[in-house]
Write an enzyme that holds these catalytic residues in place. Structure first.
Site, PDB file in Angstrom:
ATOM      1  N   SER A  21      68.296  70.427 140.362  1.00 21.17           N
ATOM      2  CA  SER A  21      68.370  71.884 140.381  1.00 21.17           C
ATOM      3  C   SER A  21      69.416  72.409 139.393  1.00 21.17           C
ATOM      4  O   SER A  21      70.528  71.893 139.305  1.00 21.17           O
ATOM      5  CB  SER A  21      68.733  72.336 141.788  1.00 21.17           C
ATOM      6  OG  SER A  21      68.971  73.712 141.785  1.00 21.17           O
ATOM      7  N   LYS A  45      65.911  75.831 139.902  1.00 21.85           N
ATOM      8  CA  LYS A  45      67.212  76.499 139.931  1.00 21.85           C
ATOM      9  C   LYS A  45      67.527  77.171 141.268  1.00 21.85           C
ATOM     10  O   LYS A  45      66.617  77.699 141.914  1.00 21.85           O
ATOM     11  CB  LYS A  45      67.209  77.554 138.803  1.00 21.85           C
ATOM     12  CG  LYS A  45      68.484  78.394 138.684  1.00 21.85           C
ATOM     13  CD  LYS A  45      69.661  77.605 138.193  1.00 21.85           C
ATOM     14  CE  LYS A  45      70.975  78.375 138.320  1.00 21.85           C
ATOM     15  NZ  LYS A  45      72.151  77.494 138.231  1.00 21.85           N
ATOM     16  N   ASN A 127      71.497  74.630 149.221  1.00 24.82           N
ATOM     17  CA  ASN A 127      72.699  74.384 148.428  1.00 24.82           C
ATOM     18  C   ASN A 127      73.894  74.899 149.212  1.00 24.82           C
ATOM     19  O   ASN A 127      74.163  76.094 149.234  1.00 24.82           O
ATOM     20  CB  ASN A 127      72.561  75.096 147.079  1.00 24.82           C
ATOM     21  CG  ASN A 127      73.762  74.881 146.177  1.00 24.82           C
ATOM     22  OD1 ASN A 127      74.691  74.163 146.546  1.00 24.82           O
ATOM     23  ND2 ASN A 127      73.741  75.492 145.011  1.00 24.82           N
ATOM     24  N   CYS A 130      77.703  74.772 146.190  1.00 28.16           N
ATOM     25  CA  CYS A 130      77.929  75.324 144.858  1.00 28.16           C
ATOM     26  C   CYS A 130      79.363  75.793 144.723  1.00 28.16           C
ATOM     27  O   CYS A 130      79.807  76.668 145.468  1.00 28.16           O
ATOM     28  CB  CYS A 130      76.995  76.501 144.567  1.00 28.16           C
ATOM     29  SG  CYS A 130      77.269  77.133 142.903  1.00 28.16           S
ATOM     30  N   GLY A 244      75.161  62.012 137.539  1.00 25.22           N
ATOM     31  CA  GLY A 244      75.420  61.201 136.356  1.00 25.22           C
ATOM     32  C   GLY A 244      74.314  60.258 135.930  1.00 25.22           C
ATOM     33  O   GLY A 244      74.521  59.396 135.073  1.00 25.22           O
ATOM     34  N   GLY A 265      70.273  65.430 136.301  1.00 23.62           N
ATOM     35  CA  GLY A 265      70.746  66.764 135.938  1.00 23.62           C
ATOM     36  C   GLY A 265      71.160  66.882 134.494  1.00 23.62           C
ATOM     37  O   GLY A 265      70.334  67.026 133.576  1.00 23.62           O
TER      38      GLY A 265
HETATM   39  C1  LIG Z   1      74.429  73.718 134.476  1.00 26.99           C
HETATM   40  C2  LIG Z   1      74.241  73.237 135.874  1.00 26.99           C
HETATM   41  C3  LIG Z   1      73.674  74.086 136.836  1.00 26.99           C
HETATM   42  C4  LIG Z   1      73.507  73.663 138.152  1.00 26.99           C
HETATM   43  N1  LIG Z   1      72.933  74.510 139.061  1.00 26.99           N
HETATM   44  C5  LIG Z   1      72.736  74.097 140.343  1.00 26.99           C
HETATM   45  C6  LIG Z   1      72.101  74.940 141.301  1.00 26.99           C
HETATM   46  O1  LIG Z   1      71.677  76.061 141.011  1.00 26.99           O
HETATM   47  N2  LIG Z   1      71.967  74.477 142.575  1.00 26.99           N
HETATM   48  C7  LIG Z   1      72.392  73.218 142.941  1.00 26.99           C
HETATM   49  O2  LIG Z   1      72.248  72.834 144.104  1.00 26.99           O
HETATM   50  N3  LIG Z   1      72.965  72.395 142.046  1.00 26.99           N
HETATM   51  C8  LIG Z   1      73.146  72.802 140.763  1.00 26.99           C
HETATM   52  N4  LIG Z   1      73.726  71.938 139.851  1.00 26.99           N
HETATM   53  C9  LIG Z   1      74.115  70.573 140.289  1.00 26.99           C
HETATM   54  C10 LIG Z   1      73.050  69.539 139.904  1.00 26.99           C
HETATM   55  O3  LIG Z   1      71.831  69.810 140.538  1.00 26.99           O
HETATM   56  C11 LIG Z   1      73.514  68.116 140.272  1.00 26.99           C
HETATM   57  O4  LIG Z   1      73.712  68.041 141.664  1.00 26.99           O
HETATM   58  C12 LIG Z   1      74.815  67.711 139.610  1.00 26.99           C
HETATM   59  O5  LIG Z   1      74.910  68.255 138.326  1.00 26.99           O
HETATM   60  C13 LIG Z   1      75.018  66.212 139.517  1.00 26.99           C
HETATM   61  O6  LIG Z   1      74.007  65.587 138.755  1.00 26.99           O
HETATM   62  P1  LIG Z   1      74.156  65.244 137.174  1.00 26.99           P
HETATM   63  O7  LIG Z   1      75.465  64.551 136.993  1.00 26.99           O
HETATM   64  O8  LIG Z   1      72.974  64.400 136.856  1.00 26.99           O
HETATM   65  O9  LIG Z   1      74.129  66.548 136.475  1.00 26.99           O
HETATM   66  C14 LIG Z   1      73.911  72.356 138.530  1.00 26.99           C
HETATM   67  C15 LIG Z   1      74.461  71.497 137.565  1.00 26.99           C
HETATM   68  C16 LIG Z   1      74.626  71.914 136.256  1.00 26.99           C
HETATM   69  C17 LIG Z   1      75.224  70.968 135.263  1.00 26.99           C
END
Ligand SMILES: Cc1cc2nc3c(=O)[nH]c(=O)nc-3n(C[C@H](O)[C@H](O)[C@H](O)COP(=O)(O)O)c2cc1C
Ligand SMILES: Cc1cc2nc3c(=O)[nH]c(=O)nc-3n(C[C@H](O)[C@H](O)[C@H](O)COP(=O)(O)OP(=O)(O)OC[C@H]3O[C@@H](n4cnc5c(N)ncnc54)[C@H](O)[C@@H]3O)c2cc1C
Ligand code: FES
Lengths: 304, 258
Positions: A21, A45, A127, A130, A244, A265
């Site tokens: 997301s 999102k 969520n 956040c 990650g 993500g």
């Molecule tokens: C730019 C950005 C926007 C994000 N927006 C949301 C969101 O709207 N809702 C949510 O639950 N997590 C959100 N996340 C968290 C990601 O879904 C994920 O849990 C987190 O980034 C860890 O995964 P990653 O290291 O692969 O990015 C966001 C992350 C990033 C980087």
């Protein structure tokens, strides 16, 4: 059955990989890169009741092996998401997880009600983690009782499976996990981003306009693995693991830790093809470790 | 938009901490408009995000495109190590560039840029000149050592250089030069830091033209919402905000809040 198939509540996934997301919009931006039906599922999102513009810019800052973001849940509001975004993405052959957020319990409930009306939603992801909004969000994720109460309320207004997205910004992640499990959660997602901050070394000013933001990317992977592993010791709930992930090897590591599916993500930003590439690499990796079907991976049932 | 490992064709130092990098690859044939940018993966490996750099010159027939960059931090520092023959992972071309269809033969275009806002104006100027416009450039730099591409811009038309400290050309801002010289024009095209864009917009309240914005980016293709800006009035159908990477980086004058 395909060797990559995994079954989670509401989500019959042809492979365990979904974009996370907030890192995939509603899919439109990725459609030019590959066929979205390749994906196991998609988490869209974070959605709120009204439209939100989000935080002032700069909203991102790079860190070693990671990034901070403080987008602030910018989204067009649940009505527009249901009317315009979900039908578009729904044309692809993939289950859709809608991530939702709110400032109060009532807002989550209202959003969940609206989403229940959409034929394109296969699961909800609450969520409660956040770090980038002033009200609600993380506050629910840091208090097991609040998290449980919220889960219960949302479960009452929806027929969809509810995944609760846990925050790593807690002393003991298992407390919140067990609390929401008891309250009726159908699954867990973890981890959301870790609270962090960066300053400009010249001026001492924060780089993000919001000052602090959420850390994601490879830097948080060991935290995610540890937390998933911890939760898996105490709960049999399906887990969508994230934090990650960049490669197919990472996916298997998450599944060994106890995840039943994974979300990717930040890696989508520098390599928009990453989900497709990961999915394509999985069979060879399974061969390498002598595993036939990916759902065989992971721990045995916990005795609870 | 394409992802490609482009080959470094040439690489040279052109001013203090500033380099000209010519890349070769298929991607160079996909460029649509001056003002588009390339999203470049820093070659060192450990940095996570791509770096946006404007296309300063496009030569599709040679499959070449040129970027001009100033070393700011780790990402651009890593670029300095590239030699001809090395490859660089590039996503592009990104964004919407300067629309020039309306600009007519015989009209005058004023190109104003500050610092690393200068590069996209060069390809723009080349295309405008080719269309038969008179091109006048006002380029702002911090000091004498920072000045680059003055000669190249001179081939397009008249050039004024301003430096913040007066060590080269005029002392002051590009807006000072424009008023001192009482420059008149049909089109204003500009790229640079926000205060400069704001000052120019204020100075030319009725001008026709386009600005190019800069913002920190996550993805560069519209997925992360890192790079948003607010419209002054809801100009484009149904949009309450713009993504600089995808809807921009070029916008008509007075369309976005600066
Ligand atoms: C730019 C950005 C926007 C994000 N927006 C949301 C969101 O709207 N809702 C949510 O639950 N997590 C959100 N996340 C968290 C990601 O879904 C994920 O849990 C987190 O980034 C860890 O995964 P990653 O290291 O692969 O990015 C966001 C992350 C990033 C980087
Ligand atoms: C559309 C666009 C076109 C650009 N064109 C050029 C160009 O032609 N030539 C040139 O020299 N520079 C250009 N820039 C600025 C250039 O992208 C930054 O200087 C560069 O990203 C700095 O990276 P770094 O790792 O060296 O610096 P660091 O400060 O270490 O970078 C850290 C992070 O901040 C981001 N960042 C830092 N400064 C900027 C900035 N000014 N704008 C956007 N992101 C930034 C980086 O991308 C990176 O994610 C452009 C920026 C944009 C948005
Ligand atoms: S940089 Fe991601 S939306 Fe613009």
């Amino acid at each position: 059955m395909s060797r990559l198939q995994v079954e989670l509540p509401g989500l019959s996934m042809k492979n365990p990989v979904m974009p996370a997301s907030g890192c995939f919009g509603y899919g439109r931006e990725f459609a030019p890169f590959y066929d979205l039906s390749t994906l196991g599922a998609a988490a869209v999102k974070g959605t709120t009741l009204e439209d939100r513009f989000g935080n002032p810019t700069p909203r991102v800052a790079e860190t070693s092996s990671g990034m901070l973001n403080a987008i602030g849940l910018q989204n067009p509001g649940v009505e527009a998401v249901v009317a315009e975004e979900l039908p578009w993405l729904g044309h692809y052959d993939l289950p859709i997880v809608v991530n939702l957020s709110g400032a109060e319990v009532e807002e989550y409930v209202q959003v969940a009600k609206c989403l229940n009306e959409s034929e394109y939603v296969d699961a909800l992801e609450l969520n409660i983690s956040c770090p980038n909004v002033k009200k609600g969000g993380l506050a629910f994720g840091q208090d097991p009782e609040l998290a449980a109460a919220l889960t219960k309320e949302v479960k009452q207004v929806t027929t969809l499976p509810v995944y609760v997205k846990l925050s790593p910004n807690v002393a003991d992640v298992t407390e919140v996990a067990l609390a929401v499990e008891k309250a009726g959660a159908d699954g867990l997602s973890l981890i959301n981003t870790l609270l962090g901050m960066r300053l400009d070394w010249r001026t001492g000013e924060p780089i993000l306009a919001n000052q602090a933001g959420g850390l994601s990317g490879p830097a948080v992977k060991p935290v995610a693995i540890r937390m998933i592993h911890q939760v898996r010791q105490v709960s049999n709930l399906p887990i969508i693991g994230m934090g990650g992930i960049e490669t197919a090897e990472d996916v298997l590591e998450f599944m060994h830790a106890g995840a039943n599916a994974v979300a990717v993500g930040t890696a989508n930003f520098s390599n928009p093809f990453v989900c497709k590439e990961i999915i394509e690499s999985l069979p060879t990796l399974l061969d390498e470790i002598g595993v036939h079907t990916i759902s065989q991976l992971g721990r045995d049932e916990v005795q609870v | 938009m394409k992802q490609e490992n482009m080959r470094v064709y040439s690489h040279r130092h052109i001013a203090e901490q500033t380099y000209e990098l010519v890349l070769e690859g298929e991607l160079a044939s996909f460029l649509q408009a001056p003002g588009q940018f390339l999203h470049i993966k820093p070659p060192g490996g450990e940095l996570l995000l791509r770096r946006p750099l404007s296309i300063a010159k496009a030569e599709p027939e040679l499959k070449h495109c040129t970027v001009l960059y100033r070393v700011e931090g780790k990402g651009t520092q890593q670029l300095t190590a590239l030699s001809p023959g090395d490859t660089l992972n590039v996503l592009g071309p990104m964004g919407n560039g300067f629309p020039i269809a309306e600009a007519q033969l015989g009209e005058t275009a004023l190109l104003t840029g500050g610092g690393i806002g200068v590069p996209p104006l060069y390809e723009l100027g080349r295309q405008l000149k080719q269309k038969g416009l008179r091109v006048v450039s006002v380029l702002g730099f911090s000091d004498r050592q920072a000045v680059f591409y003055e000669e190249q811009f001179r081939e397009l038309g008249e050039v004024f250089v301003a430096t913040d400290d007066g060590s080269y050309g005029r002392k002051g801002f590009v807006t000072d030069v424009i008023s001192q010289e009482a420059l008149s024009f049909d089109w204003l095209f500009t790229c640079g830091p926000k205060p400069m864009l704001a000052a120019l917009t204020e100075q030319h309240k009725a001008a026709k033209g386009y600005i190019s914005l800069e913002e920190r980016m996550g993805c560069g293709f519209g997925a992360c919402l890192a790079c948003v800006c607010e419209p002054l009035s809801p100009a484009r159908a149904g949009q309450t905000f713009y993504k600089i990477c995808k809807d921009g980086p070029v916008f008509p004058l007075r369309e976005v809040k600066l």
